[in-house]
Design an enzyme around this catalytic site. Structure first.
Site, PDB file in Angstrom:
ATOM      1  N   LEU A   1      -0.754  -0.379  -3.954  1.00 33.17           N
ATOM      2  CA  LEU A   1       0.236  -0.950  -2.741  1.00 33.17           C
ATOM      3  C   LEU A   1      -0.999  -2.308  -2.059  1.00 33.17           C
ATOM      4  CD1 LEU A   1       1.539   2.250  -1.114  1.00 33.17           C
ATOM      5  CD2 LEU A   1       2.632   0.802  -2.550  1.00 33.17           C
ATOM      6  N   ASP A   2      -0.484  -3.374  -1.674  1.00 31.95           N
ATOM      7  CA  ASP A   2      -1.271  -4.099  -0.796  1.00 31.95           C
ATOM      8  C   ASP A   2      -1.214  -3.664   0.511  1.00 31.95           C
ATOM      9  OD1 ASP A   2       1.054  -5.017   0.251  1.00 31.95           O
ATOM     10  OD2 ASP A   2       1.158  -6.952  -0.797  1.00 31.95           O
ATOM     11  N   LYS A   3      -1.943  -4.550   1.471  1.00 28.45           N
ATOM     12  CA  LYS A   3      -1.975  -4.075   2.720  1.00 28.45           C
ATOM     13  C   LYS A   3      -0.445  -3.973   3.744  1.00 28.45           C
ATOM     14  CE  LYS A   3      -3.150  -8.581   4.544  1.00 28.45           C
ATOM     15  NZ  LYS A   3      -4.201  -9.414   5.399  1.00 28.45           N
ATOM     16  N   THR A   4       0.251  -4.638   3.041  1.00 29.10           N
ATOM     17  CA  THR A   4       1.819  -4.605   3.770  1.00 29.10           C
ATOM     18  C   THR A   4       2.652  -3.488   3.369  1.00 29.10           C
ATOM     19  OG1 THR A   4       2.625  -5.998   2.465  1.00 29.10           O
ATOM     20  CG2 THR A   4       1.757  -6.872   4.340  1.00 29.10           C
TER      21      THR A   4
END
Length: 134
Positions: A120-123
């Site tokens: 997952l990315d930060k969003t």
């Protein structure tokens, strides 16, 4: 107040549409179950008729032969094979939707068992190594 999206353009409408599409799509295992049932059912019907004819020709009553034929059908019925797969897919997509997980198709649900890492990315957007998204 200003409405920016209405009807089919709303997020809720798109989520409902996505869940319906996932429920209506067929997973590869469901397609295989349909193929097996398509071959298995005619063979079972043939064996049931053959069993009933065998007992009639050996002097048994029609009622006894009919009960044998029906017994073969009931015991060999692949109903669970044809019904369990779509129900399992429906339950899986429904449970996912309850938990905020939208599943695009039944095929992606079936492929999910092979995933060992989710990045997952930060969003919180799920990323994949391929251009094709699930």
């Amino acid at each position: 107040m200003k409405a920016t999206k209405v009807g089919d353009d709303t997020t809720l409408s798109q989520i409902i549409k996505l869940v319906e599409e996932a429920g209506n799509s067929k997973a590869p295992i469901a397609k295989l179950a349909d193929k097996v049932a398509g071959v298995f059912v005619p063979i079972v019907i043939f064996i049931a008729i053959l069993s009933a004819m065998f007992w009639i020709l050996n002097g048994q009553t029609f009622e006894f032969a009919l009960s044998i034929g029906i017994s073969v059908l009931v015991i060999s019925c692949p109903c669970a094979l044809g019904l369990a797969t779509p129900v399992a897919i429906m339950v899986g997509t429904g449970k996912g939707a309850q938990n905020g997980i939208l599943i695009k198709s039944a095929e992606s649900l079936e492929l999910l068992h092979s995933i060992d890492t989710v990045v997952l990315d930060k969003t919180g957007t799920i990323t994949v190594r391929k251009a094709k998204s699930y």
